[in-house]
Design a protein around this motif. Structure first.
Motif, PDB file in Angstrom:
ATOM      1  N   SER A   1       6.615  -4.244   8.398  1.00 21.67           N
ATOM      2  CA  SER A   1       5.861  -3.024   8.711  1.00 21.67           C
ATOM      3  C   SER A   1       4.361  -3.141   8.492  1.00 21.67           C
ATOM      4  CB  SER A   1       6.390  -1.860   7.856  1.00 21.67           C
ATOM      5  OG  SER A   1       7.772  -1.648   8.063  1.00 21.67           O
ATOM      6  N   TYR A   2       3.923  -4.146   7.728  1.00 26.58           N
ATOM      7  CA  TYR A   2       2.514  -4.206   7.339  1.00 26.58           C
ATOM      8  C   TYR A   2       1.939  -5.605   7.563  1.00 26.58           C
ATOM      9  CZ  TYR A   2       4.006   0.018   4.871  1.00 26.58           C
ATOM     10  OH  TYR A   2       4.531   1.243   4.560  1.00 26.58           O
ATOM     11  N   VAL A   3       0.615  -5.649   7.716  1.00 28.82           N
ATOM     12  CA  VAL A   3      -0.068  -6.940   7.847  1.00 28.82           C
ATOM     13  C   VAL A   3      -0.784  -7.324   6.557  1.00 28.82           C
ATOM     14  CG1 VAL A   3      -0.340  -6.762  10.337  1.00 28.82           C
ATOM     15  CG2 VAL A   3      -2.117  -5.830   8.841  1.00 28.82           C
ATOM     16  N   THR A   4      -0.987  -6.358   5.655  1.00 35.09           N
ATOM     17  CA  THR A   4      -1.598  -6.664   4.359  1.00 35.09           C
ATOM     18  C   THR A   4      -0.647  -6.244   3.248  1.00 35.09           C
ATOM     19  OG1 THR A   4      -2.780  -4.548   4.395  1.00 35.09           O
ATOM     20  CG2 THR A   4      -3.971  -6.482   5.181  1.00 35.09           C
ATOM     21  N   TYR A   5      -0.364  -7.176   2.339  1.00 36.45           N
ATOM     22  CA  TYR A   5       0.610  -6.947   1.268  1.00 36.45           C
ATOM     23  C   TYR A   5       0.338  -7.877   0.086  1.00 36.45           C
ATOM     24  CZ  TYR A   5       2.314 -10.540   4.451  1.00 36.45           C
ATOM     25  OH  TYR A   5       2.383 -11.620   5.295  1.00 36.45           O
ATOM     26  N   SER A   6      -0.926  -8.221  -0.118  1.00 38.51           N
ATOM     27  CA  SER A   6      -1.284  -9.185  -1.165  1.00 38.51           C
ATOM     28  C   SER A   6      -0.888  -8.710  -2.555  1.00 38.51           C
ATOM     29  CB  SER A   6      -2.782  -9.477  -1.124  1.00 38.51           C
ATOM     30  OG  SER A   6      -3.533  -8.289  -1.310  1.00 38.51           O
ATOM     31  N   SER A   7      -0.824  -7.389  -2.769  1.00 39.74           N
ATOM     32  CA  SER A   7      -0.479  -6.867  -4.096  1.00 39.74           C
ATOM     33  C   SER A   7       0.942  -7.223  -4.505  1.00 39.74           C
ATOM     34  CB  SER A   7      -0.646  -5.347  -4.125  1.00 39.74           C
ATOM     35  OG  SER A   7       0.231  -4.723  -3.196  1.00 39.74           O
ATOM     36  N   LEU A   8       1.782  -7.601  -3.543  1.00 45.25           N
ATOM     37  CA  LEU A   8       3.173  -7.965  -3.829  1.00 45.25           C
ATOM     38  C   LEU A   8       3.337  -9.455  -4.104  1.00 45.25           C
ATOM     39  CD1 LEU A   8       4.934  -5.983  -0.924  1.00 45.25           C
ATOM     40  CD2 LEU A   8       4.314  -5.154  -3.211  1.00 45.25           C
ATOM     41  N   ASP A   9       2.270 -10.213  -3.934  1.00 40.11           N
ATOM     42  CA  ASP A   9       2.349 -11.674  -3.987  1.00 40.11           C
ATOM     43  C   ASP A   9       2.109 -12.182  -5.409  1.00 40.11           C
ATOM     44  OD1 ASP A   9       2.179 -14.406  -3.643  1.00 40.11           O
ATOM     45  OD2 ASP A   9       0.864 -14.296  -1.892  1.00 40.11           O
ATOM     46  N   PRO A  10       3.086 -12.849  -6.010  1.00 47.22           N
ATOM     47  CA  PRO A  10       2.912 -13.342  -7.386  1.00 47.22           C
ATOM     48  C   PRO A  10       1.932 -14.504  -7.492  1.00 47.22           C
ATOM     49  CG  PRO A  10       4.970 -14.157  -6.486  1.00 47.22           C
ATOM     50  CD  PRO A  10       4.425 -13.180  -5.475  1.00 47.22           C
ATOM     51  N   ASP A  11       1.431 -14.996  -6.363  1.00 49.05           N
ATOM     52  CA  ASP A  11       0.430 -16.059  -6.384  1.00 49.05           C
ATOM     53  C   ASP A  11      -0.979 -15.557  -6.076  1.00 49.05           C
ATOM     54  OD1 ASP A  11       2.208 -18.180  -6.988  1.00 49.05           O
ATOM     55  OD2 ASP A  11       2.873 -18.231  -4.899  1.00 49.05           O
ATOM     56  N   TYR A  12      -1.124 -14.255  -5.859  1.00 53.33           N
ATOM     57  CA  TYR A  12      -2.419 -13.690  -5.473  1.00 53.33           C
ATOM     58  C   TYR A  12      -3.083 -13.065  -6.694  1.00 53.33           C
ATOM     59  CZ  TYR A  12      -5.878 -11.112  -2.693  1.00 53.33           C
ATOM     60  OH  TYR A  12      -7.045 -10.623  -2.153  1.00 53.33           O
ATOM     61  N   GLU A  13      -4.215 -13.625  -7.121  1.00 49.24           N
ATOM     62  CA  GLU A  13      -4.852 -13.199  -8.366  1.00 49.24           C
ATOM     63  C   GLU A  13      -5.756 -11.973  -8.253  1.00 49.24           C
ATOM     64  OE1 GLU A  13      -6.476 -16.149 -10.977  1.00 49.24           O
ATOM     65  OE2 GLU A  13      -5.354 -17.756  -9.997  1.00 49.24           O
ATOM     66  N   PRO A  14      -6.545 -11.802  -7.186  1.00 46.86           N
ATOM     67  CA  PRO A  14      -7.485 -10.668  -7.148  1.00 46.86           C
ATOM     68  C   PRO A  14      -6.768  -9.319  -7.108  1.00 46.86           C
ATOM     69  CG  PRO A  14      -8.072 -12.349  -5.532  1.00 46.86           C
ATOM     70  CD  PRO A  14      -6.709 -12.692  -6.028  1.00 46.86           C
ATOM     71  N   LEU A  15      -7.509  -8.278  -7.446  1.00 52.02           N
ATOM     72  CA  LEU A  15      -6.993  -6.925  -7.316  1.00 52.02           C
ATOM     73  C   LEU A  15      -7.036  -6.509  -5.851  1.00 52.02           C
ATOM     74  CD1 LEU A  15      -8.715  -5.095 -10.321  1.00 52.02           C
ATOM     75  CD2 LEU A  15      -6.551  -6.343 -10.275  1.00 52.02           C
ATOM     76  N   SER A  16      -6.003  -5.807  -5.409  1.00 52.53           N
ATOM     77  CA  SER A  16      -5.954  -5.313  -4.035  1.00 52.53           C
ATOM     78  C   SER A  16      -6.489  -3.887  -3.999  1.00 52.53           C
ATOM     79  CB  SER A  16      -4.517  -5.346  -3.509  1.00 52.53           C
ATOM     80  OG  SER A  16      -3.999  -6.662  -3.549  1.00 52.53           O
ATOM     81  N   PRO A  17      -7.232  -3.515  -2.959  1.00 53.07           N
ATOM     82  CA  PRO A  17      -7.773  -2.149  -2.877  1.00 53.07           C
ATOM     83  C   PRO A  17      -6.674  -1.138  -2.583  1.00 53.07           C
ATOM     84  CG  PRO A  17      -8.215  -3.341  -0.851  1.00 53.07           C
ATOM     85  CD  PRO A  17      -7.612  -4.341  -1.798  1.00 53.07           C
ATOM     86  N   GLN A  18      -6.806   0.051  -3.146  1.00 47.05           N
ATOM     87  CA  GLN A  18      -5.825   1.104  -2.921  1.00 47.05           C
ATOM     88  C   GLN A  18      -5.936   1.662  -1.500  1.00 47.05           C
ATOM     89  OE1 GLN A  18      -3.388   2.423  -4.723  1.00 47.05           O
ATOM     90  NE2 GLN A  18      -3.727   1.697  -6.810  1.00 47.05           N
ATOM     91  N   TYR A  19      -4.783   1.944  -0.910  1.00 47.12           N
ATOM     92  CA  TYR A  19      -4.753   2.606   0.395  1.00 47.12           C
ATOM     93  C   TYR A  19      -5.217   4.052   0.275  1.00 47.12           C
ATOM     94  CZ  TYR A  19      -2.765   4.587   4.692  1.00 47.12           C
ATOM     95  OH  TYR A  19      -2.578   5.237   5.889  1.00 47.12           O
ATOM     96  N   VAL A  20      -4.785   4.699  -0.806  1.00 53.64           N
ATOM     97  CA  VAL A  20      -5.151   6.095  -1.007  1.00 53.64           C
ATOM     98  C   VAL A  20      -5.055   6.436  -2.491  1.00 53.64           C
ATOM     99  CG1 VAL A  20      -2.787   6.933  -0.665  1.00 53.64           C
ATOM    100  CG2 VAL A  20      -4.700   8.492  -0.288  1.00 53.64           C
ATOM    101  N   GLY A  21      -6.015   7.189  -2.984  1.00 56.07           N
ATOM    102  CA  GLY A  21      -5.916   7.808  -4.304  1.00 56.07           C
ATOM    103  C   GLY A  21      -5.908   6.871  -5.496  1.00 56.07           C
ATOM    104  N   TYR A  22      -5.972   7.407  -6.646  1.00 54.18           N
ATOM    105  CA  TYR A  22      -5.747   6.876  -7.984  1.00 54.18           C
ATOM    106  C   TYR A  22      -6.678   5.762  -8.446  1.00 54.18           C
ATOM    107  CZ  TYR A  22      -3.148   6.609 -12.278  1.00 54.18           C
ATOM    108  OH  TYR A  22      -2.803   6.691 -13.588  1.00 54.18           O
ATOM    109  N   GLY A  23      -7.641   5.338  -7.675  1.00 51.86           N
ATOM    110  CA  GLY A  23      -8.523   4.285  -8.155  1.00 51.86           C
ATOM    111  C   GLY A  23      -7.919   2.912  -7.973  1.00 51.86           C
ATOM    112  N   GLN A  24      -8.408   1.933  -8.712  1.00 51.61           N
ATOM    113  CA  GLN A  24      -7.976   0.559  -8.495  1.00 51.61           C
ATOM    114  C   GLN A  24      -6.806   0.166  -9.393  1.00 51.61           C
ATOM    115  OE1 GLN A  24     -11.218  -2.085  -9.413  1.00 51.61           O
ATOM    116  NE2 GLN A  24     -10.936  -1.909 -11.611  1.00 51.61           N
ATOM    117  N   MET A  25      -6.262  -1.016  -9.110  1.00 54.90           N
ATOM    118  CA  MET A  25      -5.185  -1.565  -9.923  1.00 54.90           C
ATOM    119  C   MET A  25      -5.681  -1.841 -11.339  1.00 54.90           C
ATOM    120  SD  MET A  25      -3.682  -4.437  -7.270  1.00 54.90           S
ATOM    121  CE  MET A  25      -2.223  -4.805  -8.255  1.00 54.90           C
TER     122      MET A  25
END
Length: 404
Positions: free
Chosen positions: A303-327
């Motif tokens: 369903s999506y083309v961006t999903y880096s926040s789910l990747d256990p090898d991805y170190e940077p913080l992913s930007p929020q789609y909506v609300g609540y600020g950053q990770m």
């Protein structure tokens, strides 16, 4: 589901990870007089909580101990003030089977549900200090490495058993029996709006007290922030680590925080995807890593083309789609730090997928006289073994009743 759990146990035992402890298998996990805590997700309704059909089948396996079960099973969680053992809408086939209902299904066996939310406001001493109140024992020493005050529940069950999560089962004559208390960790795999992914490690947030330390945050329990530093692994090391992690991937929320407002930890029925997978491991880090790579991300990719926040090898913080600020922290970083804490304590934990061996097998479908009453469904069972970190994947074709 009973067939799935029994097949999972057979698969474990084929690799010499024995579920039952007895005279012939002294290394087995569960003795016939053990007190077993099933640490479920009781915080969220719908598909956000642990599948109660799975919980029921695991209990059936425990009380079906070949030597005759005389111990106790406790279904429990601390939902940090939001938990319930009586959700009206649950993660179950008919959507209305609560953990309390499951706890009452086993007749003469000692099985019950206990919500730790009800005791989290009381800080107490342990049983050996002659304090028999239900509550939380909290260490007053700050762990500066992982930024946590370690705490754990102690309570008396409805069957009169005195349980200290850290020290074991209490007897007024003989004291604590640590070996008799076992924990099976039963999280739900899903995305998370602050930490990317919830799995076996983050699920332990349902163990500590939820203590608000004003120096950390004036309204949010400090343990939430400690996750970023590996604090829940510290909790495992300093209190009690699970003997087995059973990861519920039957319905998953694979909506990434950077691409959808439907990201976890919520599990509304229309937010989740049916994958029908169960994973088991004594290594919570390896199971989290494998499940995110091989289950969560592939579903998100549909369903999506961006999903880096789910990747256990991805170190940077992913930007929020909506609300609540950053990770607060990336999934990779909190998982790696948790791994390091466990390794430093001498416990096995790995994020190295090259050490994982995958095997696939298939069972024949059940035969039924009424083919219209049942649907054949594929259920995948995953076992990650200790020491070798080998993964075994079994595809089991089972039959389930259609919802009328």
């Amino acid at each position: 589901m009973d067939l799935a759990v029994s097949s999972l146990i057979e698969l474990m035992e084929a690799q010499e990870l024995y579920f039952y402890k007895n005279a012939t298998q002294s290394s087995g996990l569960i003795g016939n007089n053990d007190v077993v805590i099933l640490k479920v997700n009781g915080q969220w309704p719908y598909n956000g909580g642990t599948n109660t059909d799975l919980v029921k089948s695991v209990i059936k396996a425990i009380v079906g101990h070949p030597d005759g079960f005389t111990g106790e099973v406790i279904i429990t969680d601390n939902g940090q003030g939001q938990g319930s053992m009586d959700h009206a809408q649950t993660n179950s086939y008919y959507h209305d089977q609560s953990n309390s209902e499951v706890g009452g299904m086993f007749g003469s066996y000692h099985v019950s549900a206990f919500l730790w939310d009800t005791i989290r406001s009381r800080t107490v001493a342990d049983f050996n200090d002659a304090d028999f109140r239900d509550g939380y024992v909290r260490n007053t020493t700050w762990n500066s490495d992982t930024e946590i005050y370690v705490s754990y529940p102690k309570f008396t069950t409805e069957h009169g058993t005195h349980v200290s999560f850290k020290e074991g089962v209490w007897d007024n004559t003989t004291g604590f029996d640590s070996d008799r208390l076992k924990v099976i960790n039963m999280p739900v795999l899903k995305s998370h709006f602050i930490y990317g992914v919830t799995g076996c490690i983050k699920h332990y947030m349902g163990v500590p007290q939820g203590y608000i330390a004003p120096s950390v945050h004036i309204t949010i329990p400090h343990e939430h922030f400690s996750i970023a530093q590996g604090g829940l692994a510290t909790l495992m090391v300093e209190t009690r680590a699970p003997i087995l992690n059973i990861l519920d991937m039957i319905w998953i929320n694979a909506n990434p925080l950077e691409s959808s407002s439907k990201r976890g930890p919520y599990g509304n029925y229309d937010y989740t995807t049916y994958t029908d997978i169960i994973g088991a491991s004594q290594d919570p880090v390896a199971l989290d890593y494998w499940a995110s790579k091989n289950v969560l991300i592939p579903v998100a990719m549909l369903s999506y083309v961006t999903y880096s926040s789910l990747d256990p090898d991805y170190e940077p913080l992913s930007p929020q789609y909506v609300g609540y600020g950053q990770m607060e922290e990336s999934f990779h970083n909190y998982l790696r730090r948790s791994k390091d804490v466990l390794n430093d304590a001498g416990l096995q934990a790995t994020m190295n997928q090259t050490k994982m061996n995958v095997f696939v097998t298939e069972l024949e479908a059940l035969k039924e006289s009424d083919p219209n009453a049942l649907d054949p469904l594929a259920l995948v069972l995953v076992v990650i073994l200790p020491i070798s970190a080998g993964i075994i994947v079994t595809v089991v074709v089972i039959m389930k009743r259609r919802r009328k």
